[in-house]
Design a protein around this motif. Structure first.
Motif, PDB file in Angstrom:
ATOM      1  N   ARG A  61     -14.384  18.522 -13.720  1.00 39.94           N
ATOM      2  CA  ARG A  61     -13.128  18.387 -12.957  1.00 39.94           C
ATOM      3  C   ARG A  61     -13.231  17.107 -12.147  1.00 39.94           C
ATOM      4  O   ARG A  61     -14.168  16.912 -11.387  1.00 39.94           O
ATOM      5  N   VAL A  62     -12.235  16.221 -12.321  1.00 41.43           N
ATOM      6  CA  VAL A  62     -12.279  14.898 -11.714  1.00 41.43           C
ATOM      7  C   VAL A  62     -11.238  14.841 -10.605  1.00 41.43           C
ATOM      8  O   VAL A  62     -10.085  15.244 -10.807  1.00 41.43           O
ATOM      9  N   VAL A  63     -11.644  14.326  -9.439  1.00 40.96           N
ATOM     10  CA  VAL A  63     -10.753  14.165  -8.301  1.00 40.96           C
ATOM     11  C   VAL A  63     -10.873  12.727  -7.807  1.00 40.96           C
ATOM     12  O   VAL A  63     -11.976  12.238  -7.521  1.00 40.96           O
ATOM     13  N   TRP A  64      -9.717  12.041  -7.768  1.00 37.40           N
ATOM     14  CA  TRP A  64      -9.652  10.682  -7.212  1.00 37.40           C
ATOM     15  C   TRP A  64      -9.127  10.792  -5.783  1.00 37.40           C
ATOM     16  O   TRP A  64      -8.131  11.490  -5.518  1.00 37.40           O
ATOM     17  N   MET A  65      -9.726  10.028  -4.877  1.00 33.35           N
ATOM     18  CA  MET A  65      -9.329  10.076  -3.477  1.00 33.35           C
ATOM     19  C   MET A  65      -9.299   8.661  -2.924  1.00 33.35           C
ATOM     20  O   MET A  65     -10.126   7.807  -3.276  1.00 33.35           O
ATOM     21  N   LYS A  66      -8.306   8.418  -2.061  1.00 33.89           N
ATOM     22  CA  LYS A  66      -8.265   7.196  -1.270  1.00 33.89           C
ATOM     23  C   LYS A  66      -8.231   7.628   0.193  1.00 33.89           C
ATOM     24  O   LYS A  66      -7.214   8.103   0.690  1.00 33.89           O
ATOM     25  N   GLY A  67      -9.355   7.453   0.843  1.00 33.53           N
ATOM     26  CA  GLY A  67      -9.494   8.013   2.184  1.00 33.53           C
ATOM     27  C   GLY A  67      -9.523   9.521   2.097  1.00 33.53           C
ATOM     28  O   GLY A  67     -10.350  10.118   1.398  1.00 33.53           O
ATOM     29  N   GLU A  68      -8.614  10.173   2.805  1.00 35.48           N
ATOM     30  CA  GLU A  68      -8.517  11.626   2.768  1.00 35.48           C
ATOM     31  C   GLU A  68      -7.403  12.103   1.825  1.00 35.48           C
ATOM     32  O   GLU A  68      -7.202  13.302   1.689  1.00 35.48           O
TER      33      GLU A  68
ATOM     34  N   THR B 284      -4.601  -1.703  -1.547  1.00 37.98           N
ATOM     35  CA  THR B 284      -5.953  -2.222  -1.317  1.00 37.98           C
ATOM     36  C   THR B 284      -6.782  -1.177  -0.581  1.00 37.98           C
ATOM     37  O   THR B 284      -6.308  -0.546   0.379  1.00 37.98           O
ATOM     38  N   GLY B 285      -8.016  -0.987  -1.016  1.00 42.69           N
ATOM     39  CA  GLY B 285      -8.905  -0.039  -0.344  1.00 42.69           C
ATOM     40  C   GLY B 285      -9.949   0.514  -1.277  1.00 42.69           C
ATOM     41  O   GLY B 285     -10.088   0.089  -2.436  1.00 42.69           O
ATOM     42  N   ASN B 286     -10.767   1.472  -0.774  1.00 41.26           N
ATOM     43  CA  ASN B 286     -11.826   2.123  -1.538  1.00 41.26           C
ATOM     44  C   ASN B 286     -11.290   3.413  -2.138  1.00 41.26           C
ATOM     45  O   ASN B 286     -10.648   4.212  -1.443  1.00 41.26           O
ATOM     46  N   TYR B 287     -11.600   3.597  -3.398  1.00 39.13           N
ATOM     47  CA  TYR B 287     -11.207   4.789  -4.127  1.00 39.13           C
ATOM     48  C   TYR B 287     -12.472   5.555  -4.517  1.00 39.13           C
ATOM     49  O   TYR B 287     -13.413   4.966  -5.079  1.00 39.13           O
TER      50      TYR B 287
ATOM     51  N   CYS C 124     -17.721   5.201  -5.941  1.00 43.72           N
ATOM     52  CA  CYS C 124     -16.657   4.501  -5.230  1.00 43.72           C
ATOM     53  C   CYS C 124     -16.311   3.196  -5.946  1.00 43.72           C
ATOM     54  O   CYS C 124     -17.205   2.492  -6.443  1.00 43.72           O
ATOM     55  N   VAL C 125     -15.002   2.873  -5.973  1.00 44.91           N
ATOM     56  CA  VAL C 125     -14.498   1.631  -6.553  1.00 44.91           C
ATOM     57  C   VAL C 125     -13.555   1.006  -5.537  1.00 44.91           C
ATOM     58  O   VAL C 125     -12.721   1.695  -4.938  1.00 44.91           O
ATOM     59  N   LYS C 126     -13.686  -0.316  -5.336  1.00 46.42           N
ATOM     60  CA  LYS C 126     -12.841  -1.034  -4.392  1.00 46.42           C
ATOM     61  C   LYS C 126     -11.773  -1.809  -5.164  1.00 46.42           C
ATOM     62  O   LYS C 126     -12.076  -2.504  -6.127  1.00 46.42           O
ATOM     63  N   VAL C 127     -10.511  -1.686  -4.709  1.00 45.82           N
ATOM     64  CA  VAL C 127      -9.378  -2.370  -5.332  1.00 45.82           C
ATOM     65  C   VAL C 127      -8.812  -3.364  -4.331  1.00 45.82           C
ATOM     66  O   VAL C 127      -8.528  -3.015  -3.173  1.00 45.82           O
ATOM     67  N   LYS C 128      -8.642  -4.624  -4.755  1.00 46.54           N
ATOM     68  CA  LYS C 128      -8.084  -5.680  -3.920  1.00 46.54           C
ATOM     69  C   LYS C 128      -6.794  -6.171  -4.577  1.00 46.54           C
ATOM     70  O   LYS C 128      -6.789  -6.593  -5.727  1.00 46.54           O
ATOM     71  N   VAL C 129      -5.676  -6.166  -3.823  1.00 49.08           N
ATOM     72  CA  VAL C 129      -4.355  -6.534  -4.334  1.00 49.08           C
ATOM     73  C   VAL C 129      -3.961  -7.883  -3.764  1.00 49.08           C
ATOM     74  O   VAL C 129      -4.026  -8.095  -2.543  1.00 49.08           O
ATOM     75  N   VAL C 130      -3.592  -8.809  -4.646  1.00 45.52           N
ATOM     76  CA  VAL C 130      -3.103 -10.135  -4.256  1.00 45.52           C
ATOM     77  C   VAL C 130      -1.584 -10.137  -4.442  1.00 45.52           C
ATOM     78  O   VAL C 130      -1.085  -9.708  -5.481  1.00 45.52           O
ATOM     79  N   ASP C 131      -0.824 -10.656  -3.416  1.00 40.30           N
ATOM     80  CA  ASP C 131       0.627 -10.504  -3.397  1.00 40.30           C
ATOM     81  C   ASP C 131       1.338 -11.776  -3.847  1.00 40.30           C
ATOM     82  O   ASP C 131       0.706 -12.833  -4.008  1.00 40.30           O
ATOM     83  N   ILE C 132       2.626 -11.678  -4.005  1.00 42.35           N
ATOM     84  CA  ILE C 132       3.502 -12.798  -4.351  1.00 42.35           C
ATOM     85  C   ILE C 132       4.206 -13.281  -3.080  1.00 42.35           C
ATOM     86  O   ILE C 132       4.192 -12.577  -2.053  1.00 42.35           O
TER      87      ILE C 132
END
Length: 1347
Positions: free
Chosen positions: A706-713, A744-747, A761-769
């Protein structure tokens, strides 16, 4: 990384995200784990980023970024020979090359040792030494010569091994290589001379096989096995393996009694084992085999040979000519060898040995004599014979002119190209090429090339006509070859589907191929199905579909049925069941720990029935770890140590039955997250805002964790609309459809199952327009252009602004249109090609390296306007001593700003001062300039004025002299006034008589020499005179004289006016004579004819009993008449109306006497009058006279002994619902002229008539007048305009029902542009109306010209 999708042409389809109109397109980053590694010295990782170029006609949107991680491992081995791979250009409609990869293709072949002449060792004891041959793959598009390899020398023991490989026309590429865009596989040998000494610079793409199958030799009826092993240490899935015989025959469809395929996996050593068992081999099993292994983008293959030796005692002689007979004449596979006799074990009748050895003749003959020899000795398959001939060892004489000759034969695909290469010993020798003995000249199809001593002929776009014998001469020497052109195969589009049925049922197998009318073969268990008249099998085909039908199935019909086409084979299993099976003990599902033993058992009845065990649909074979037992009713499956791959659905299938016993085996394994497969630094993924992020992370564990993805709480669910987490069998995936800055944040990933838990944990960084710019400002506006400026955006998204995109739209529209396809570097822009008079809005997009911003707020709406064109046709209309009257026509182009009016200016000749003639604008196209000096010469010009300004002026070509010219008067009498003008009393008389003359003539009217009465109104103008009588009377009749006088010049005209009225009644109507049932009447004409000739009379009669009048005759011209067919016994009165062109007289004159119609001979006492009885009393007698008359008749009747009984009649019902006897007719009207619509209706009682326009009732509208007279309904439309056109409906309603008719009215011509603008008509309707008017005028002028 997912494999590319195959297109119809066999090429991989690039992963290109769709580009939307306004919003940025979705880009996806797919990160896949590294593939399995092989122990090598160095591992080189190549990262290829593919970004499709933006189309020239569209804005640069964010494109998909595809990261491909490919590991390349070098293979160490001895290089003994280099065999080229023929690479054909891929024509898939794209010129963009694939991402560059340093890839090399590895092909492993076997070099066999010669066997001793007396060796008869079984196949397992024969070992072959294998050498690795590394074949580099060219990156260029040059085609390398596809030469046919020379056959190996025959064995020395005299027992010639037979290799009867079936080569059907479908020599297509293996399925595993069709999706590869960088190469096309071919089995041809040989290499261009310039490529022999090239070193191998790059390692191969991948090596999956750690143990490759080795070739072998067996005798007929023996068994042999081939084993291939693949290391799966770093493989997440099981690789795909395929076994082939020759070039195209996939052995997966040939499994059965003589061929079995088996695969297994060792969990501890992480090795997949694939086995191919050949049981009781036959002679035709000999040949070249190939094993192909694929895993995602990795590929490996190995070729090996199988030799099947004949048993000397059982050997049979084969006639070489009968062996090479074509399989079928006129079929698609004609020309191939027919081995059906060997496959079906048919008894061959012994044939006499030919007296002539064809082999010796062919060996010693020239290639151009092959066809003649084949015709002489009855050889129909010359190609097959040449293939055999090439495999025979032939001594070649050394050539003085050729260092290297042409190969005996070449093969090319239809539509491809081939290179024929010879190497000259003397480069100066003249060389000539021939095709079937005719010399070949250089053309775009035949290209000759020189490379050192090499002479090359390239044949482009090979067709079947190029299938011929080719030769080349160098001096006096000559070498020949033959080219075989192969047609494209027929592929299978729809596979056969398996069928499970019972005895006596109907079986229908359906398959669809790629070509209509293609010849296919139906096979059952490898044997062709008989389809004769008496056969149980019926074959049907329709278009590209083929059916095999078995009407009455039996147990013998159970088997594997296949359809064979030149492009592949499709097969399906047909199962026909027998009696039901009793299950005494079913299989039980089990849950086993990893590494523990597993035992499955069941009991069935009858007990002597064998069966097979299957796991997930695949047959389970016993081995060292798996033990299968069968004892009476019990069937057991024992596994010593369970692995993850042992989990699944196990099924026991009794042989010959459709019933099966199933159970599920569950293997428990702790979960694990494989983050190392991301291959990114610090587990950080960077993504551009607005793009799609798809993050795939491999996981393992049994049962599926069983897989659960979380960003913070916050937990990310799989049902999210934009951000969602999905879990699959071997990996989990985080998907963000449109990434934002807030993403953007830790997942965190949490895995749980029965065996344990794991997190990562995986970190996602978003670059904007960049942010959108401010709303632009429109500083200047023209007829179809404007100038706009704007300010840069406040936030550039962390990247410099590269430029801007500009869009515009109509204010009423919601569709924006891009104005520039190249980025605008400045903050100003000038849009063009706009529609005049239409409100527009503009907006801006900012672009940086990341992407395109959101649009700015629209600018304030603006309307492009332009001045009109100059007025046209300016001419002088009139000149007096102090005035000049000018007239002109409106401008050709008015524009959306409309036309406010005209400004007239004049200039006295000799001066430059233009004097305005009108202080205010005039809307008319005619103007009189007053206050001019006498005999002065002036120039006049006219300007059109609108909101955009004044147009260019229209000037007179010559000066105008201000002096009046005398023109004699001339009366132009209209055609209808040249004859008597007749009107009825009470009607309006309105006569318009035009005339010409200058100065203004004097007009005088006289009636018969006297001035006209005051009741007649006379109105005169400069060009006409109008006589108007509001209510005509008979005294207005007469001849009128009109005189027009200019100084001493005079002109006169006479007009005859006749006012008519209803006539008076006739005079002296009397009964002249009565005889039989006839009455003779006589009368005199009326005193008053109504000022018009009497045109006729109407005679009516009335019975004295009812006094109801009935018309006997109408429009009678004489003054005497005989009325016949009167009823005996009735007494009649008569009356007569007079009639002229106006109508019937208002009253009628009746007879004073009545006429009695009596029967002849019934009244003998009335001899005085005979049969004539006329009573002298009024048509309306008094009571006393009537009674006396009746008493006298009754007395006379009584005297004669007769009694009269008056019959009774029923009144006729004349009521009826409305019915239109004459419908409305579609009408064309001219604008400004009255139009009428007419129809007639019949109904009783009188109906109510309602007129409607476009289904809307017309009520109290002064533009319409409605009339109804004697059932004729009329609608008059006063001076219609184009907007009065439409559908008109006339509806009649009474108590019995209703009816309606309709018609279409179209109004042509009429209003000018200015009048329509003044009425407030929208611009688009005005434009439509003007275009329709021009079109109709043009069509009418064309019709007149044709007439």
């Amino acid at each position: 990384m997912p494999e590319p999708t195959k297109k119809d042409d066999g090429q991989p389809e690039e992963n290109v995200a769709p580009v939307s109109g306004d919003a940025p397109s979705e880009n996806s980053i797919e990160i896949t784990p590294k593939e399995a590694k092989v122990a090598t010295k160095d591992t080189e990782v190549i990262v290829t980023v593919t970004e499709p170029e933006a189309a020239a006609a569209e804005a640069p949107q964010p494109q998909p970024i595809i990261i491909v991680v490919t590991e390349i491992e070098p293979v160490e081995g001895e290089v003994t020979d280099t065999r080229p791979i023929v690479t054909e250009p891929v024509e898939n409609g794209h010129n963009e090359p694939e991402p560059t990869r340093a890839e090399k293709l590895v092909e492993v072949t076997e070099v066999k040792e010669e066997e001793p002449s007396t060796s008869k060792v079984p196949a397992p004891s024969l070992k072959k030494s294998a050498k690795t041959i590394v074949t580099p793959l060219k990156d260029k598009d040059d085609d390398v010569t596809a030469s046919t390899p020379s056959p190996p020398p025959p064995a020395e023991n005299g027992s010639t091994p037979k290799k009867l490989s079936i080569d059907l026309p479908n020599d297509s590429d293996p399925e595993s290589t069709r999706g590869r865009k960088d190469s096309v596989w071919s089995l041809g040998d040989g290499q261009a001379p310039e490529d022999i000494d090239k070193q191998i610079d790059s390692p191969p793409l991948s090596t999956l096989l750690i143990e490759k199958p080795q070739g072998g030799s067996i005798t007929v009826g023996g068994d042999i096995s081939f084993v291939a092993k693949v290391e799966a240490k770093d493989l997440l899935r099981k690789p795909t393996i395929k076994w082939f015989k020759g070039k195209w025959m996939d052995l997966a469809s040939k499994t059965g009694k003589h061929l079995q395929l088996k695969e297994s996996f060792d969990r501890f050593s992480k090795i997949h084992t694939f086995e191919m068992h050949i049981i009781k081999a036959k002679e035709n099993y000999a040949g070249n085999y190939r094993c192909e292994v694929t895993y995602k983008d990795k590929f490996d293959s190995c070729s090996f040979d199988l030799e099947v030796k004949e048993i000397p005692e059982g050997s049979q002689s084969i006639d070489i000519r009968s062996a090479f007979k074509r399989s079928s004449e006129g079929q698609d596979d004609a020309g191939e060898l027919d081995f059906s006799g060997l496959l079906k074990h048919r008894e061959h009748k012994p044939e006499e040995t030919p007296d002539v050895d064809v082999w010796d003749i062919l060996k010693n003959a020239r290639p151009d004599e092959y066809e003649k020899i084949a015709f002489t000795y009855g050889i129909t398959d010359l190609r097959g014979l040449l293939k055999r001939l090439k495999k025979t060892k032939k001594e070649e004489k050394k050539s003085e002119a050729f260092a290297k000759r042409l190969d005996p034969a070449y093969q090319a695909d239809k539509g491809g190209k081939i290179r024929l290469i010879v190497d000259l010993a003397d480069p100066t020798v003249e060389l000539k090429w021939y095709k079937n003995g005719q010399e070949i000249r250089p053309t775009p199809k035949y290209i000759f090339e020189h490379k050192g001593t090499q002479r090359i002929m390239v044949i482009n776009n090979c067709q079947m006509s190029d299938d011929a014998a080719y030769s080349v001469t160098a001096g006096e020497e000559k070498c020949t070859t033959e080219l075989f052109v192969k047609e494209l195969p027929v592929n299978i589009l729809k596979e056969l589907e398996p069928v499970k049925t019972t005895v006596n049922e109907r079986i229908e197998l359906e398959c669809e191929v790629s070509e209509e009318g293609a010849k296919v073969k139906w096979m059952k268990n490898g044997v062709e199905v008989p389809t004769g008249v008496r056969s149980r099998y019926r074959v049907k085909s329709e278009g590209t579909k083929h059916w095999l039908i078995i009407d009455d199935a039996s147990k013998d019909d159970t088997g594997t049925y296949s359809l064979m086409a030149t492009g592949g084979t499709s097969q399906a299993h047909v199962q026909v069941d027998l009696k039901p099976l009793k299950i005494l003990m079913d299989l039980q599902s089990a849950t086993v720990l990893l590494g523990q033993p597993l035992k499955l058992n069941c009991e069935i009845y009858p007990g002597n029935v064998p069966g097979r065990w299957y796991k997930n649909g695949q047959l389970v074979q016993p081995n060292d770890r798996i033990n299968i037992l069968h004892k009476t009713k019990n069937h057991n499956l024992d596994i010593e140590s369970c692995t993850i791959h042992d989990a699944g659905d196990y099924t026991f299938v009794p042989e010959g039955y459709t019933q099966s016993l199933s159970a599920k085996v569950h293997i428990i394994d702790p979960p694990r997250v494989h983050l190392e497969a991301l291959n990114v630094q610090d587990n950080t993924v960077t993504i551009v805002a607005g793009n799609k992020l798809r993050l795939e992370i491999p996981i393992s564990g049994e049962p599926a964790p069983r897989v659960v993805w979380m960003k913070g709480e916050r937990v990310i669910l799989d049902t999210g609309s934009r951000v969602r987490a999905e879990t699959f069998t071997d990996h989990t995936c985080l998907t963000i459809d449109v990434t934002e800055r807030e993403d953007t944040g830790n997942y965190k990933i949490v895995l749980q199952n029965e065996a344990g838990e794991d997190t990562a944990c995986v970190k996602v960084k978003v670059v904007d327009i960049p942010d959108p710019p401010e709303a632009p400002l429109v500083t200047d506006v023209g007829g179809d252009w404007c100038t706009m400026t704007w300010e840069p955006p406040r936030y550039d998204g962390g990247s410099p602004i590269l430029g801007y995109f500009i869009e515009r739209k109509k204010k009423q529209s919601s569709r924006w249109m891009r104005l520039n396809f190249d980025l605008c570097k400045e903050t100003t822009f000038e849009p063009k090609k706009m529609i005049e008079g239409v409100p527009y809005e503009v907006r801006i997009f900012a672009v940086n390296a990341i992407g395109v911003s959101k649009p700015s707020e629209p600018s304030k709406s603006f309307i492009p306007l332009a001045v009109t064109s100059e007025p046209t046709m300016l001419v002088v209309d009139d000149v007096t001593d102090n005035t000049v009257t000018m007239k002109w026509r409106p401008p050709d182009t008015i524009g959306a700003a409309g036309l406010d009016g005209y400004q007239i200016e004049y200039c006295i000749e000799g001066t430059d001062e233009w004097i305005p003639a009108n202080k205010e604008l005039t809307e008319k196209t005619r103007y009189t300039i007053t206050g001019l000096p006498v005999e002065a010469k002036i120039l006049v010009r006219v300007k059109a004025i609108n909101a955009a300004g004044a147009s260019a002026p229209r000037n007179t070509q010559h000066s105008i002299l201000v002096k009046e010219v005398i023109e004699p008067p001339k009366i132009r009498i209209p055609r209808h006034l040249k004859q008597t003008y007749i009107r009825k009393v009470g009607e309006v008389v309105n006569l318009v008589v035009p005339f010409v003359g200058k100065p203004r003539p004097k007009v005088n009217w006289l009636k018969e020499g006297q001035p006209v009465e005051q009741s007649i109104s006379i109105r005169n103008s400069d060009c006409d005179s109008i006589m108007f009588i509001r209510k005509a009377e008979r005294k207005h009749s007469g001849k009128y004289e009109l005189s027009v006088q200019v100084e001493n010049h005079i002109d006169t005209a006479m007009l005859d006016i006749q006012i008519v009225d209803l006539p008076g009644p006739p005079q002296a109507v009397k009964i002249e004579e009565v005889w039989g049932n006839n009455v003779a009447l006589d009368w005199s004409p009326p005193k008053d004819s109504g000022n018009a000739p009497i045109t006729g009379y109407t005679i009516q009669k009335a019975d004295k009993k009812t006094m109801e009048w009935y018309t006997c005759v109408e429009h009678y011209h004489r003054t005497c008449i005989t009325i016949s067919d009167l009823v005996v016994g009735n007494e009649y009165f008569f009356r007569i109306y007079s009639e002229n062109m106006v109508g019937l007289s208002e009253s009628a004159t009746a007879t004073k006497d009545s006429a009695l119609i009596v029967k002849e001979g019934k009244f003998p006492h009335d001899t005085a009058l005979g049969l004539y009885h006329a009573k002298s009393h009024s048509p309306f007698p008094s009571h006393s006279s009537s009674s006396s008359s009746s008493s006298s008749r009754s007395s006379s009747h009584s005297q004669s002994g007769l009694q009269l009984k008056n019959p009774q009649y029923n009144d006729r019902d004349f009521t009826e619902p409305p019915t239109f006897t004459q419908p409305l007719i579609n009408t064309f009207a001219i604008a400004g002229y009255n139009a009428t619509l007419n129809c007639s209706v019949r109904a009783n009682p009188r109906p109510k008539v309602i007129w409607m326009k476009n289904k809307i009732p017309i009520i109290d509208d002064p533009r319409y007048r409605m009339f109804s007279n004697q059932g004729v309904c009329t609608l008059e439309i006063r001076k219609p305009s184009p907007f009065d056109g439409g559908v008109y409906i006339c509806k009649a309603v009474n108590d019995l029902g209703e009816a309606q008719v309709d018609c279409k009215l179209e109004v042509k011509g009429g209003f000018t542009f200015f009048e329509l603008m003044k009425r407030g008509v929208p611009l688009h309707l005005i434009d439509k109306y003007m275009n329709e008017s021009k079109t109709s005028e043009k069509s009418e002028s064309e019709k007149k010209g044709s007439n």
